[in-house]
Design a protein around this motif. Structure first.
Motif, PDB file in Angstrom:
ATOM      1  N   PHE A  78      -4.536  33.310  -3.476  1.00 23.89           N
ATOM      2  CA  PHE A  78      -5.681  32.390  -3.476  1.00 23.89           C
ATOM      3  C   PHE A  78      -6.401  32.428  -4.820  1.00 23.89           C
ATOM      4  CE2 PHE A  78      -9.984  31.001  -1.992  1.00 23.89           C
ATOM      5  CZ  PHE A  78      -9.600  29.731  -1.578  1.00 23.89           C
ATOM      6  N   ILE A  79      -6.494  33.607  -5.421  1.00 21.43           N
ATOM      7  CA  ILE A  79      -7.101  33.727  -6.756  1.00 21.43           C
ATOM      8  C   ILE A  79      -6.290  32.940  -7.777  1.00 21.43           C
ATOM      9  CG2 ILE A  79      -7.556  35.339  -8.648  1.00 21.43           C
ATOM     10  CD1 ILE A  79      -8.319  37.422  -6.541  1.00 21.43           C
ATOM     11  N   THR A  80      -4.956  33.077  -7.714  1.00 23.74           N
ATOM     12  CA  THR A  80      -4.081  32.336  -8.632  1.00 23.74           C
ATOM     13  C   THR A  80      -4.227  30.830  -8.422  1.00 23.74           C
ATOM     14  OG1 THR A  80      -2.485  34.160  -8.632  1.00 23.74           O
ATOM     15  CG2 THR A  80      -1.684  32.010  -9.365  1.00 23.74           C
ATOM     16  N   HIS A  81      -4.292  30.415  -7.151  1.00 25.87           N
ATOM     17  CA  HIS A  81      -4.426  28.993  -6.817  1.00 25.87           C
ATOM     18  C   HIS A  81      -5.743  28.430  -7.331  1.00 25.87           C
ATOM     19  CE1 HIS A  81      -4.342  25.283  -4.496  1.00 25.87           C
ATOM     20  NE2 HIS A  81      -5.530  25.593  -4.004  1.00 25.87           N
ATOM     21  N   GLY A 131     -12.355  24.892  13.564  1.00 25.94           N
ATOM     22  CA  GLY A 131     -11.927  25.900  14.522  1.00 25.94           C
ATOM     23  C   GLY A 131     -10.858  26.825  13.974  1.00 25.94           C
ATOM     24  N   LEU A 132     -10.903  27.089  12.657  1.00 26.49           N
ATOM     25  CA  LEU A 132      -9.889  27.919  12.014  1.00 26.49           C
ATOM     26  C   LEU A 132     -10.540  29.100  11.317  1.00 26.49           C
ATOM     27  CD1 LEU A 132      -7.762  25.159  10.223  1.00 26.49           C
ATOM     28  CD2 LEU A 132      -7.155  26.359  12.323  1.00 26.49           C
ATOM     29  N   PRO A 133      -9.834  30.236  11.214  1.00 25.39           N
ATOM     30  CA  PRO A 133     -10.326  31.318  10.362  1.00 25.39           C
ATOM     31  C   PRO A 133     -10.185  30.903   8.902  1.00 25.39           C
ATOM     32  CG  PRO A 133      -8.169  31.864  11.254  1.00 25.39           C
ATOM     33  CD  PRO A 133      -8.596  30.596  11.928  1.00 25.39           C
ATOM     34  N   ALA A 168      -7.350  29.020   3.709  1.00 22.51           N
ATOM     35  CA  ALA A 168      -6.859  29.368   2.373  1.00 22.51           C
ATOM     36  C   ALA A 168      -5.362  29.091   2.251  1.00 22.51           C
ATOM     37  CB  ALA A 168      -7.163  30.832   2.065  1.00 22.51           C
ATOM     38  N   GLU A 169      -4.594  29.434   3.296  1.00 24.76           N
ATOM     39  CA  GLU A 169      -3.154  29.179   3.289  1.00 24.76           C
ATOM     40  C   GLU A 169      -2.871  27.680   3.220  1.00 24.76           C
ATOM     41  OE1 GLU A 169      -1.545  31.034   6.715  1.00 24.76           O
ATOM     42  OE2 GLU A 169      -1.639  33.076   5.890  1.00 24.76           O
ATOM     43  N   ILE A 170      -3.650  26.894   3.964  1.00 18.33           N
ATOM     44  CA  ILE A 170      -3.471  25.431   3.951  1.00 18.33           C
ATOM     45  C   ILE A 170      -3.762  24.874   2.564  1.00 18.33           C
ATOM     46  CG2 ILE A 170      -4.391  23.254   4.856  1.00 18.33           C
ATOM     47  CD1 ILE A 170      -4.882  24.712   7.516  1.00 18.33           C
ATOM     48  N   MET A 171      -4.830  25.341   1.936  1.00 18.12           N
ATOM     49  CA  MET A 171      -5.199  24.861   0.599  1.00 18.12           C
ATOM     50  C   MET A 171      -4.106  25.170  -0.418  1.00 18.12           C
ATOM     51  SD  MET A 171      -9.236  25.950   0.596  1.00 18.12           S
ATOM     52  CE  MET A 171      -9.445  25.569  -1.147  1.00 18.12           C
ATOM     53  N   ILE A 172      -3.531  26.370  -0.315  1.00 18.07           N
ATOM     54  CA  ILE A 172      -2.463  26.752  -1.250  1.00 18.07           C
ATOM     55  C   ILE A 172      -1.222  25.892  -1.008  1.00 18.07           C
ATOM     56  CG2 ILE A 172      -0.895  28.608  -1.931  1.00 18.07           C
ATOM     57  CD1 ILE A 172      -3.129  30.592  -1.197  1.00 18.07           C
ATOM     58  N   GLU A 173      -0.860  25.714   0.261  1.00 14.07           N
ATOM     59  CA  GLU A 173       0.338  24.954   0.612  1.00 14.07           C
ATOM     60  C   GLU A 173       0.218  23.489   0.193  1.00 14.07           C
ATOM     61  OE1 GLU A 173       2.808  23.579   4.631  1.00 14.07           O
ATOM     62  OE2 GLU A 173       1.226  25.084   4.748  1.00 14.07           O
ATOM     63  N   ARG A 174      -0.969  22.901   0.421  1.00  9.48           N
ATOM     64  CA  ARG A 174      -1.152  21.479   0.107  1.00  9.48           C
ATOM     65  C   ARG A 174      -1.536  21.236  -1.353  1.00  9.48           C
ATOM     66  NH1 ARG A 174      -2.295  19.009   5.134  1.00  9.48           N
ATOM     67  NH2 ARG A 174      -1.186  20.213   6.722  1.00  9.48           N
ATOM     68  N   GLY A 175      -1.906  22.306  -2.046  1.00  6.79           N
ATOM     69  CA  GLY A 175      -2.366  22.135  -3.423  1.00  6.79           C
ATOM     70  C   GLY A 175      -3.771  21.553  -3.484  1.00  6.79           C
ATOM     71  N   TRP A 176      -4.583  21.829  -2.446  1.00 11.10           N
ATOM     72  CA  TRP A 176      -5.938  21.294  -2.372  1.00 11.10           C
ATOM     73  C   TRP A 176      -6.923  22.187  -3.117  1.00 11.10           C
ATOM     74  CZ3 TRP A 176      -6.227  19.989   3.607  1.00 11.10           C
ATOM     75  CH2 TRP A 176      -5.430  18.861   3.855  1.00 11.10           C
ATOM     76  N   ALA A 224     -13.007  19.695   7.328  1.00 13.42           N
ATOM     77  CA  ALA A 224     -12.473  19.663   8.685  1.00 13.42           C
ATOM     78  C   ALA A 224     -11.979  18.269   9.060  1.00 13.42           C
ATOM     79  CB  ALA A 224     -13.549  20.118   9.674  1.00 13.42           C
ATOM     80  N   SER A 225     -12.536  17.243   8.424  1.00 17.48           N
ATOM     81  CA  SER A 225     -12.155  15.862   8.757  1.00 17.48           C
ATOM     82  C   SER A 225     -10.837  15.443   8.119  1.00 17.48           C
ATOM     83  CB  SER A 225     -13.272  14.901   8.296  1.00 17.48           C
ATOM     84  OG  SER A 225     -13.483  15.019   6.899  1.00 17.48           O
ATOM     85  N   TRP A 226     -10.317  16.250   7.216  1.00 16.17           N
ATOM     86  CA  TRP A 226      -9.056  15.906   6.558  1.00 16.17           C
ATOM     87  C   TRP A 226      -7.877  16.115   7.508  1.00 16.17           C
ATOM     88  CZ3 TRP A 226      -9.726  18.599   1.130  1.00 16.17           C
ATOM     89  CH2 TRP A 226     -10.734  17.930   0.435  1.00 16.17           C
ATOM     90  N   ASP A 227      -6.754  15.481   7.180  1.00 12.74           N
ATOM     91  CA  ASP A 227      -5.546  15.596   8.000  1.00 12.74           C
ATOM     92  C   ASP A 227      -4.809  16.879   7.618  1.00 12.74           C
ATOM     93  OD1 ASP A 227      -3.420  15.196   9.649  1.00 12.74           O
ATOM     94  OD2 ASP A 227      -2.501  13.609   8.454  1.00 12.74           O
ATOM     95  N   TRP A 228      -5.236  17.982   8.209  1.00 13.30           N
ATOM     96  CA  TRP A 228      -4.666  19.281   7.869  1.00 13.30           C
ATOM     97  C   TRP A 228      -3.738  19.845   8.936  1.00 13.30           C
ATOM     98  CZ3 TRP A 228      -5.918  22.583  11.724  1.00 13.30           C
ATOM     99  CH2 TRP A 228      -7.080  22.304  12.469  1.00 13.30           C
ATOM    100  N   GLN A 229      -3.610  19.140  10.075  1.00 12.67           N
ATOM    101  CA  GLN A 229      -2.879  19.703  11.205  1.00 12.67           C
ATOM    102  C   GLN A 229      -1.369  19.598  11.072  1.00 12.67           C
ATOM    103  OE1 GLN A 229      -4.821  17.594  14.427  1.00 12.67           O
ATOM    104  NE2 GLN A 229      -6.005  19.416  14.937  1.00 12.67           N
TER     105      GLN A 229
END
Length: 265
Positions: A183-186, A210-212, A217-225, A230-235
């Motif tokens: 996450f620091i690198t991202h 409703g997420l930890p 953080a994992e979603i942000m790294i995977e998507r490059g966000w 919460a309103s974004w299409d992250w599911q």
């Protein structure tokens, strides 16, 4: 005279002349500093200690080298078989970080010709060189070396302290171990600092979703966000989204609420 003006308290970049003579100065400096970092590494995989860095992170340590110089130096040490570099330990393919360690067995068998002080020809050569060396040049080289060592050690200290602060802060929000490093690198790649305010904002959005925060953080790294809402299409990922046919047999919404007339029965 103060001892502080003669000795360096921080870790300088040192190198043995015999090693520099055998493999090159830059290569020897890099190998020596990598060895120093490996002694403090907590990453132990396949019976070896590892350091993982991007070229940009290496430049924070070797601030007096350009990216191209660092790349050439690393490739040179790899070609000699003294350096092992791999990306197979990365969790994500998009991660450009590489893992580095030293092939100590290969290094132990390196043929190094050590110069002996009792060799008359060497002593004469050194004596002749010293006669032709200008005193001002010696002073300039000494001052440049001191300034370089001072700047380098200060940069390393600042970088280490900054990373330690970020890791401590992330741990307070439940982001630890390798995920914290990733996450620091991202965040650095996105030019987004890790602050308490930024993490509190992300925590608020994570609570709404409703997420930890660690999963966010994992979603942000995977998507490059760079951020998360919460309103974004992250599911679901774009690759896994099903492309529904315009005329789906299971879709009966086209006739609902309409009057259908059947003729000719």
């Amino acid at each position: 005279m103060s001892i502080g003006k003669l000795l360096i308290d921080d870790q300088p970049h040192q190198v043995l002349p015999a090693l520099a003579k055998t493999i090159g100065l830059n290569e020897a400096i890099f190998l020596q500093q990598l060895h120093y970092l490996l002694n403090y590494s907590k990453n132990h995989i396949e019976g070896k200690s590892w350091i993982f860095n991007t070229y940009e992170q290496w430049q924070e340590i070797f601030c007096y080298w350009s990216i191209s110089t660092i790349r050439r130096t690393i490739e040179s040490v790899k070609t000699r078989g003294l350096l092992i570099a791999t990306d197979k330990f990365n969790k994500m393919k998009m991660d450009k970080t590489k893992w580095y360690t030293i092939d100590y067995d290969r290094l132990a068998n390196l043929d190094i010709s050590t110069v002996k002080n009792n060799n008359p020809s060497v002593q004469n050569e050194q004596s002749d060189c010293s006669k032709w060396t200008d005193v001002s040049v010696q002073n300039e080289q000494s001052n440049n070396q001191k300034n370089t060592q001072k700047n380098t050690t200060q940069d390393i200290k600042k970088t280490t302290q900054k990373k330690s602060t970020a890791l401590t802060l992330l741990a307070q929000f439940g982001i630890t171990e390798q995920l914290a490093e990733d996450f620091i690198t991202h965040r650095k790649a996105k030019k987004a600092p890790i602050t308490k305010t930024a993490l509190e904002r992300l925590q608020k959005q994570a609570d709404l979703a409703g997420l930890p925060l660690a999963e966010v953080a994992e979603i942000m790294i995977e998507r490059g966000w760079r951020g998360f809402k919460a309103s974004w299409d992250w599911q679901e990922t774009p690759q896994n989204r099903s492309k529904k046919s315009k005329f789906d047999d299971n879709d009966d919404s086209w006739w609902r609420g309409k009057t259908i007339e059947v003729r000719g029965v």
